[in-house]
Design a protein around this motif. Structure first.
Motif, PDB file in Angstrom:
ATOM      1  N   LEU A  84      -2.276 -12.494   3.911  1.00 30.79           N
ATOM      2  CA  LEU A  84      -1.324 -11.687   3.152  1.00 30.79           C
ATOM      3  C   LEU A  84      -0.609 -10.715   4.083  1.00 30.79           C
ATOM      4  N   VAL A  85       0.711 -10.674   3.979  1.00 27.02           N
ATOM      5  CA  VAL A  85       1.484  -9.688   4.716  1.00 27.02           C
ATOM      6  C   VAL A  85       1.093  -8.301   4.202  1.00 27.02           C
ATOM      7  N   MET A  86       0.897  -7.360   5.116  1.00 28.18           N
ATOM      8  CA  MET A  86       0.506  -6.002   4.736  1.00 28.18           C
ATOM      9  C   MET A  86       1.722  -5.088   4.861  1.00 28.18           C
ATOM     10  N   THR A  87       2.144  -4.494   3.757  1.00 29.49           N
ATOM     11  CA  THR A  87       3.242  -3.536   3.802  1.00 29.49           C
ATOM     12  C   THR A  87       2.698  -2.145   3.521  1.00 29.49           C
ATOM     13  N   LEU A  88       3.232  -1.163   4.241  1.00 28.16           N
ATOM     14  CA  LEU A  88       2.727   0.209   4.170  1.00 28.16           C
ATOM     15  C   LEU A  88       3.889   1.134   3.818  1.00 28.16           C
ATOM     16  N   HIS A  89       3.733   1.862   2.708  1.00 25.85           N
ATOM     17  CA  HIS A  89       4.748   2.793   2.220  1.00 25.85           C
ATOM     18  C   HIS A  89       4.154   4.198   2.156  1.00 25.85           C
ATOM     19  N   PRO A  90       4.035   4.897   3.281  1.00 27.75           N
ATOM     20  CA  PRO A  90       3.450   6.249   3.257  1.00 27.75           C
ATOM     21  C   PRO A  90       4.518   7.335   3.168  1.00 27.75           C
TER      22      PRO A  90
ATOM     23  N   ALA B  14      -8.548   6.123   4.579  1.00 24.56           N
ATOM     24  CA  ALA B  14      -8.137   5.636   5.906  1.00 24.56           C
ATOM     25  C   ALA B  14      -8.968   4.436   6.335  1.00 24.56           C
ATOM     26  N   GLN B  15     -10.278   4.458   6.084  1.00 27.08           N
ATOM     27  CA  GLN B  15     -11.094   3.312   6.474  1.00 27.08           C
ATOM     28  C   GLN B  15     -10.851   2.122   5.545  1.00 27.08           C
ATOM     29  N   MET B  16     -10.427   2.386   4.292  1.00 32.27           N
ATOM     30  CA  MET B  16     -10.110   1.266   3.403  1.00 32.27           C
ATOM     31  C   MET B  16      -8.777   0.615   3.768  1.00 32.27           C
ATOM     32  N   ILE B  17      -7.825   1.382   4.277  1.00 29.05           N
ATOM     33  CA  ILE B  17      -6.593   0.765   4.774  1.00 29.05           C
ATOM     34  C   ILE B  17      -6.915  -0.102   5.991  1.00 29.05           C
ATOM     35  N   TYR B  18      -7.830   0.363   6.825  1.00 27.96           N
ATOM     36  CA  TYR B  18      -8.316  -0.470   7.934  1.00 27.96           C
ATOM     37  C   TYR B  18      -8.916  -1.759   7.387  1.00 27.96           C
TER      38      TYR B  18
ATOM     39  N   ASP C 167       8.408  12.329  -7.099  1.00 38.30           N
ATOM     40  CA  ASP C 167       7.744  12.046  -5.826  1.00 38.30           C
ATOM     41  C   ASP C 167       8.660  12.553  -4.716  1.00 38.30           C
ATOM     42  N   ILE C 168       8.108  13.310  -3.773  1.00 39.10           N
ATOM     43  CA  ILE C 168       8.914  13.994  -2.761  1.00 39.10           C
ATOM     44  C   ILE C 168       8.400  13.627  -1.365  1.00 39.10           C
ATOM     45  N   PRO C 169       9.288  13.269  -0.418  1.00 39.54           N
ATOM     46  CA  PRO C 169       8.839  12.900   0.926  1.00 39.54           C
ATOM     47  C   PRO C 169       8.267  14.079   1.703  1.00 39.54           C
ATOM     48  N   PHE C 170       7.361  13.747   2.643  1.00 40.26           N
ATOM     49  CA  PHE C 170       6.861  14.741   3.597  1.00 40.26           C
ATOM     50  C   PHE C 170       6.563  14.008   4.909  1.00 40.26           C
ATOM     51  N   PRO C 171       6.520  14.725   6.037  1.00 42.19           N
ATOM     52  CA  PRO C 171       6.370  14.065   7.343  1.00 42.19           C
ATOM     53  C   PRO C 171       4.964  13.535   7.578  1.00 42.19           C
ATOM     54  N   VAL C 172       4.875  12.372   8.242  1.00 42.78           N
ATOM     55  CA  VAL C 172       3.596  11.774   8.611  1.00 42.78           C
ATOM     56  C   VAL C 172       3.707  11.228  10.030  1.00 42.78           C
ATOM     57  N   SER C 173       2.552  10.895  10.620  1.00 41.60           N
ATOM     58  CA  SER C 173       2.522  10.351  11.976  1.00 41.60           C
ATOM     59  C   SER C 173       2.012   8.918  11.948  1.00 41.60           C
ATOM     60  N   TYR C 174       2.855   7.991  12.366  1.00 44.90           N
ATOM     61  CA  TYR C 174       2.472   6.586  12.443  1.00 44.90           C
ATOM     62  C   TYR C 174       1.729   6.294  13.744  1.00 44.90           C
TER      63      TYR C 174
ATOM     64  N   HIS D 297       0.837  -1.192   0.000  1.00 48.59           N
ATOM     65  CA  HIS D 297       0.000   0.000   0.000  1.00 48.59           C
ATOM     66  C   HIS D 297       0.879   1.252   0.000  1.00 48.59           C
ATOM     67  N   GLY D 298       0.897   1.934  -1.140  1.00 51.92           N
ATOM     68  CA  GLY D 298       1.639   3.183  -1.253  1.00 51.92           C
ATOM     69  C   GLY D 298       0.735   4.355  -0.936  1.00 51.92           C
ATOM     70  N   VAL D 299       0.361   4.473   0.313  1.00 58.36           N
ATOM     71  CA  VAL D 299      -0.599   5.482   0.735  1.00 58.36           C
ATOM     72  C   VAL D 299       0.081   6.826   0.991  1.00 58.36           C
ATOM     73  N   ARG D 300      -0.728   7.879   0.959  1.00 55.72           N
ATOM     74  CA  ARG D 300      -0.175   9.206   1.228  1.00 55.72           C
ATOM     75  C   ARG D 300       0.224   9.332   2.694  1.00 55.72           C
ATOM     76  N   THR D 301      -0.653   8.905   3.594  1.00 58.87           N
ATOM     77  CA  THR D 301      -0.350   8.918   5.024  1.00 58.87           C
ATOM     78  C   THR D 301      -0.723   7.553   5.610  1.00 58.87           C
ATOM     79  N   PRO D 302      -0.232   7.228   6.807  1.00 60.04           N
ATOM     80  CA  PRO D 302      -0.606   5.957   7.432  1.00 60.04           C
ATOM     81  C   PRO D 302      -1.895   6.039   8.247  1.00 60.04           C
ATOM     82  N   SER D 303      -2.751   6.990   7.944  1.00 56.26           N
ATOM     83  CA  SER D 303      -3.988   7.149   8.706  1.00 56.26           C
ATOM     84  C   SER D 303      -4.919   5.962   8.494  1.00 56.26           C
ATOM     85  N   THR D 304      -5.535   5.505   9.582  1.00 53.10           N
ATOM     86  CA  THR D 304      -6.525   4.432   9.518  1.00 53.10           C
ATOM     87  C   THR D 304      -7.752   4.843  10.314  1.00 53.10           C
TER      88      THR D 304
END
Length: 476
Positions: A299-305, A284-288, A326-333, A247-254
């Motif tokens: 399936l192993v779940m990998t998260l690339h936010p 976020a609810q779909m990542i949940y 594509d440029i990194p930006f800060p997120v909260s896990y 999952h190449g999501v924008r943020t790790p929000s669930t």
């Protein structure tokens, strides 16, 4: 002419005592098979096994690590053959040789030098404009031989497992044909990548989801058909050998929503009537939901936010996605994953591998999460952080909190096929360097360091990505 790419002590500590320890540790893993559970080399490449066309289309045009830095130096992406643009391969190669000095000190420069010297056997230690045509001809001659076809290189690289990244509606016919081919002994595993079916902001989202439901929804419609279709396609991937969903999501929000609210957001997403806040809530609810499905199907779940995809709109409009901007930006896990981890963080058999582009999260968030939740594992430094110094900072930052056992092993995350052995060897050398320091500081014994490095390189990725035992052995 000698090359630093052949120096047996590359990436090892300068201190003689530490260097000797690192040498000995690296020797234990130098020849272990390559396990690549996350990458972007297509299965079609190995199925068709056709000769590579030319050095530029193999080494330059598809590698956005390379093209992005050349673009920053004023070379147009259309001059580099990016995204299928027409550019004469020899001219691309000449531009690359003229720009070679800009890669000094970069991970790309390290990998490229290693590829050219170790894989292709070139004698030149440095590239230069006056050598460009000579090198192009040398490489072209090698690429025309049987030894440099994709399957031959796969074997010579020592690859045991190679994972691809695939659209949920991919038939996976190439994977199935490879698995059935008695002339190919490697494992090429598909990976379920549903980003464009979960992100309502993605171009063509409604049409794509409509096709998904139509083809795999078992006659159900709406949100129920959407969930059923995703589950069915995951099952198809598992039947074809997949071990993970990426999952190449924008943020790790669930977010956990009740069925009615989730269905409301889904219907609005299909109509194109969601606000940005609601689009974020839907993803976020779909990542949940993806985590829930991983608990059920294994399936192993990998998260690339944490990547602002396609940051430069004009470049995206002209060249499309995955073209180097594509440029990194800060997120909260810690905050973002709480809903998911509250419900699934201790679920037996659930594996969640977390990657980051923000190294400030190494010790602040990722290591503490992996140091408590049985489901959470530390993904290797990725993308902008998969350089030797960053890999060493990662190991130093996470180990004091999470130890070594919470690591998922190295991933090369590459489209550049010939860089795979160089990337994996760099990781192994960095692990050896780090462990050598711990031995010298009397923080671990030499015996334990020897066990740890083999686990990090081989056993950890097998364990975390559920790959089973090495070839010829039964899973323990």
């Amino acid at each position: 002419m000698s090359s630093i790419a052949l120096d047996p002590d590359r990436l090892f500590p300068v201190d003689p005592a530490l260097r000797q320890l690192a040498r000995e540790l690296h020797q234990l893993v130098a020849d272990l098979p390559i396990l690549s559970p996350h990458g972007h080399v297509p299965a079609e490449l190995l199925l068709n096994n056709q000769p590579f066309g030319d050095p530029a289309s193999l080494l330059i045009s598809p590698d956005h690590y390379v093209t992005r830095l050349m673009h920053a130096s004023g070379i147009g992406l259309d001059e580099l053959g990016v995204a299928g643009t027409q550019a004469e391969p020899r001219e691309i190669w000449r531009r690359f040789c003229a720009a070679w000095s800009i890669f000094d000190g970069t991970a790309s420069g390290y990998w490229l030098r290693s590829e050219l010297v170790s894989v292709f056997g070139l004698d030149e230690a440095e590239l230069a404009p006056e050598r460009a045509d000579h090198l192009f001809d040398q490489l072209s001659a090698k690429l025309a031989t049987a030894e440099f076809r994709p399957r031959a290189l796969f074997d010579s690289f020592g690859i045991e497992v190679l994972a691809t990244t695939d659209d949920p509606l991919d038939s996976l016919a190439d994977h199935q044909a490879l698995a059935a081919d008695p002339g190919f002994s490697g494992r090429v595993l598909p990976t379920f990548r549903p980003d464009s079916y979960l992100n309502a902001s993605a171009p063509g989202f409604a049409e794509r989801v409509d096709r998904l439901i139509s083809e795999a929804g078992d006659g159900l419609v709406g949100y129920a058909g959407y969930l059923r279709a995703l589950q069915n396609r995951r099952a198809h991937f598992i039947e074809s050998g997949a071990v993970s969903a990426d999952h190449g999501v924008r943020t790790p929000s669930t977010l956990r929503l009740d069925q009615a609210e989730a269905a409301r957001l889904f219907e609005a997403a299909i109509r194109g009537g969601l606000s940005q806040q609601d689009r974020d809530a839907f993803e976020a609810q779909m990542i949940y939901q993806m985590a829930r499905m991983s608990v059920e199907d294994g399936l192993v779940m990998t998260l690339h936010p944490g990547s602002w995809r396609d940051h430069h709109q004009p470049t995206f409009n002209r060249f499309g996605a995955d073209t180097g901007h594509d440029i990194p930006f800060p997120v909260s896990y810690t905050e973002g994953l709480r809903a998911l981890l509250n419900d699934f963080g201790t679920s037996p058999g659930f594996h969640l591998v977390l990657f980051t582009l923000d190294e400030t999260t190494f010790s602040r968030e990722l290591a503490p999460l992996a140091g408590f939740y049985p489901s959470v594992f530390l993904g290797a430094p990725w993308w902008f952080l998969d350089a030797p110094d960053a890999m060493l900072r990662f190991r130093s930052a996470v180990t004091e909190t999470a130890g070594f056992s919470r690591s998922a092993g190295f991933v090369d995350d590459t489209r550049a096929f010939c860089s795979i052995p160089a990337r994996h060897d760099a990781s192994r050398r960095v692990e050896a360097a780090f462990l050598a320091r711990l031995v010298a500081e009397r923080r671990v014994t030499e015996e334990r360091a020897a066990e740890i490095i083999v686990d990090l390189v081989d056993a950890a990725p097998r364990r975390v990505f559920k790959l089973g035992a090495s070839a010829g052995k039964s899973p323990s």
